[in-house]
Design a protein around this motif. Structure first.
Motif, PDB file in Angstrom:
ATOM      1  N   ARG A   1     -11.275  -6.048   2.512  1.00  0.00           N
ATOM      2  CA  ARG A   1     -10.423  -7.207   2.297  1.00  0.00           C
ATOM      3  C   ARG A   1     -11.208  -8.507   2.488  1.00  0.00           C
ATOM      4  O   ARG A   1     -12.104  -8.580   3.326  1.00  0.00           O
ATOM      5  CB  ARG A   1      -9.246  -7.208   3.275  1.00  0.00           C
ATOM      6  CG  ARG A   1      -8.320  -6.049   3.180  1.00  0.00           C
ATOM      7  CD  ARG A   1      -7.439  -5.918   4.412  1.00  0.00           C
ATOM      8  NE  ARG A   1      -6.709  -7.152   4.701  1.00  0.00           N
ATOM      9  CZ  ARG A   1      -6.987  -7.955   5.728  1.00  0.00           C
ATOM     10  NH1 ARG A   1      -7.971  -7.660   6.565  1.00  0.00           N
ATOM     11  NH2 ARG A   1      -6.273  -9.052   5.931  1.00  0.00           N
TER      12      ARG A   1
ATOM     13  N   ASP B   1       0.828  -1.205   0.000  1.00  0.00           N
ATOM     14  CA  ASP B   1       0.000   0.000   0.000  1.00  0.00           C
ATOM     15  C   ASP B   1       0.865   1.258   0.000  1.00  0.00           C
ATOM     16  O   ASP B   1       0.631   2.188   0.751  1.00  0.00           O
ATOM     17  CB  ASP B   1      -0.933  -0.008   1.220  1.00  0.00           C
ATOM     18  CG  ASP B   1      -2.136   0.902   1.041  1.00  0.00           C
ATOM     19  OD1 ASP B   1      -2.576   1.092  -0.106  1.00  0.00           O
ATOM     20  OD2 ASP B   1      -2.642   1.425   2.065  1.00  0.00           O
TER      21      ASP B   1
ATOM     22  N   ASP C   1     -11.144   2.638   7.924  1.00  0.00           N
ATOM     23  CA  ASP C   1     -11.661   1.420   8.552  1.00  0.00           C
ATOM     24  C   ASP C   1     -12.525   0.620   7.594  1.00  0.00           C
ATOM     25  O   ASP C   1     -12.484  -0.620   7.567  1.00  0.00           O
ATOM     26  CB  ASP C   1     -12.430   1.765   9.836  1.00  0.00           C
ATOM     27  CG  ASP C   1     -13.625   2.678   9.581  1.00  0.00           C
ATOM     28  OD1 ASP C   1     -13.531   3.558   8.685  1.00  0.00           O
ATOM     29  OD2 ASP C   1     -14.656   2.526  10.267  1.00  0.00           O
TER      30      ASP C   1
ATOM     31  N   TRP D   1     -10.316  -1.133   5.013  1.00  0.00           N
ATOM     32  CA  TRP D   1      -9.697  -2.332   5.577  1.00  0.00           C
ATOM     33  C   TRP D   1     -10.671  -3.512   5.567  1.00  0.00           C
ATOM     34  O   TRP D   1     -10.301  -4.656   5.281  1.00  0.00           O
ATOM     35  CB  TRP D   1      -9.213  -2.033   6.987  1.00  0.00           C
ATOM     36  CG  TRP D   1      -8.578  -3.206   7.682  1.00  0.00           C
ATOM     37  CD1 TRP D   1      -9.101  -3.963   8.683  1.00  0.00           C
ATOM     38  CD2 TRP D   1      -7.281  -3.759   7.409  1.00  0.00           C
ATOM     39  NE1 TRP D   1      -8.219  -4.949   9.059  1.00  0.00           N
ATOM     40  CE2 TRP D   1      -7.098  -4.852   8.296  1.00  0.00           C
ATOM     41  CE3 TRP D   1      -6.273  -3.441   6.507  1.00  0.00           C
ATOM     42  CZ2 TRP D   1      -5.940  -5.617   8.292  1.00  0.00           C
ATOM     43  CZ3 TRP D   1      -5.115  -4.203   6.505  1.00  0.00           C
ATOM     44  CH2 TRP D   1      -4.966  -5.278   7.402  1.00  0.00           C
TER      45      TRP D   1
ATOM     46  N   HIS E   1      -4.410  -5.119  -0.164  1.00  0.00           N
ATOM     47  CA  HIS E   1      -4.834  -3.755   0.112  1.00  0.00           C
ATOM     48  C   HIS E   1      -5.775  -3.345  -1.014  1.00  0.00           C
ATOM     49  O   HIS E   1      -5.354  -3.178  -2.160  1.00  0.00           O
ATOM     50  CB  HIS E   1      -3.632  -2.818   0.197  1.00  0.00           C
ATOM     51  CG  HIS E   1      -2.703  -3.137   1.326  1.00  0.00           C
ATOM     52  ND1 HIS E   1      -2.848  -2.587   2.591  1.00  0.00           N
ATOM     53  CD2 HIS E   1      -1.644  -3.975   1.396  1.00  0.00           C
ATOM     54  CE1 HIS E   1      -1.901  -3.058   3.375  1.00  0.00           C
ATOM     55  NE2 HIS E   1      -1.167  -3.902   2.688  1.00  0.00           N
TER      56      HIS E   1
END
Length: 324
Positions: free
Chosen positions: A290, A247, A284, A287, A298
């Motif tokens: 994923r 990332d 958040d 994330w 990422h």
């Protein structure tokens, strides 16, 4: 020989191809500069067109520049040169994000498929409902391979995973429309073509989903009568998740290159696309995009694909205005 071949008209063609790339809110956050002594076209960040509230780290800006670099690479090859692309070529110049050197004759298999160049001028995002007709497995496999070729990964979630991703997108949309700074920033980029070549004309905004399956960005935050009415969208959208193993800034640029490769292949197959940026703007939520079953990744972009109307295109600045 080289100096006479790269005339003003050819340079304008190359830059015009590059600026046809997608960018968040059509900010076109790039500037191009020719270095004649090295036969190189540089792509620099146009910081003044960055999105401070919605893209504070510049990740989206880098993805946009990566997409422009892919178009430039295609255009250089189309005009008979070998494109030598470098990412972040000068660490001491943080705004210099990429460069493409025009080298000798292209080698066999050194550039993306030649006919993709023609798709540059046809591709644009469609924010309208799609039919829900499934995409051919062979095309989906081709899109996955294209992303891998560019150093990224394209994951095609199943129905349950797509439902989860859309729930995160909806949460991102709710957060953005209730955050004053982000809401006002989005509204500032709604502009009429008569006023500017940047931003999104009201006619290109697209409707909201009357059935509530697909959370489309509400640029007005309040659906005023001047904006498109709600319409039913496809019940099971075909999503694609573009990700990278790391990332860093170079990964963001690679994601943009892979994104544009995928979008041009889709355009060639008469498939429309739109980007679901909303969950990408909240660390958040990004994330949570994923898929732990797929290993470390990422997520860089959530793409919606399908068959449907082209929808209105957004304007682009001229090559002359983009050079400097």
């Amino acid at each position: 020989m080289f100096a006479t071949a790269l005339n003003a008209a050819t340079l304008e063609e190359l830059v015009s191809a590059a600026v046809a790339a997608p960018s968040m809110h059509n900010t076109q956050p790039w500037r191009f500069r020719l270095r004649p002594e090295t036969h190189t076209i540089e792509i620099r960040a146009a910081i003044e067109r960055g999105l401070r509230a919605e893209d504070p780290d510049g990740r989206g800006l880098h993805i946009s520049v990566g997409a422009a670099a892919f178009n430039l690479r295609l255009a250089v090859a189309h005009n008979g040169w070998e494109p030598v692309l470098r990412l972040l070529p000068a660490p001491h110049e943080p705004q210099l994000l990429a460069s493409v050197r025009l080298a000798g004759r292209p080698q066999s298999g050194s550039a993306a498929e030649p006919d993709l160049y023609e798709q540059i001028w046809r591709r644009h995002s469609s924010r309208h409902p799609f039919s829900g007709r499934p995409l051919p497995p062979l095309l989906l496999a081709e899109l996955v391979d294209a992303a891998q070729t560019e150093g990224a990964r394209l994951r095609l979630p199943d129905a349950n995973e797509a439902h989860r991703l859309l729930a995160l997108t909806r949460e991102g949309e709710i957060r953005t429309t209730t955050d004053q700074a982000r809401r006002e920033e989005s509204r500032r980029w709604i502009r009429t073509p008569a006023d500017t070549s940047y931003g999104i004309p009201p006619a290109a905004l697209g409707p909201q989903d009357a059935l509530g399956h697909l959370p489309m960005r509400d640029f007005s935050a309040l659906r005023a009568p001047a904006y498109p009415p709600s319409l039913p969208f496809e019940r099971h959208p075909q999503l694609a998740v573009l990700s990278t193993a790391h990332d860093r800034r170079a990964d963001w640029l690679r994601a943009g290159i892979a994104l544009q490769h995928v979008l041009l292949l889709a355009t060639r197959a008469q498939v429309r696309a739109s980007m679901l940026y909303q969950p990408m703007e909240w660390p958040d939520l990004r994330w949570l995009l994923r898929d732990p079953r797929s290993g470390p990744e990422h997520v860089q972009m959530l793409i919606r694909l399908g068959y449907g109307p082209e929808g209105p295109a957004t304007p682009r600045a001229s090559a002359t205005d983009s050079l400097g």
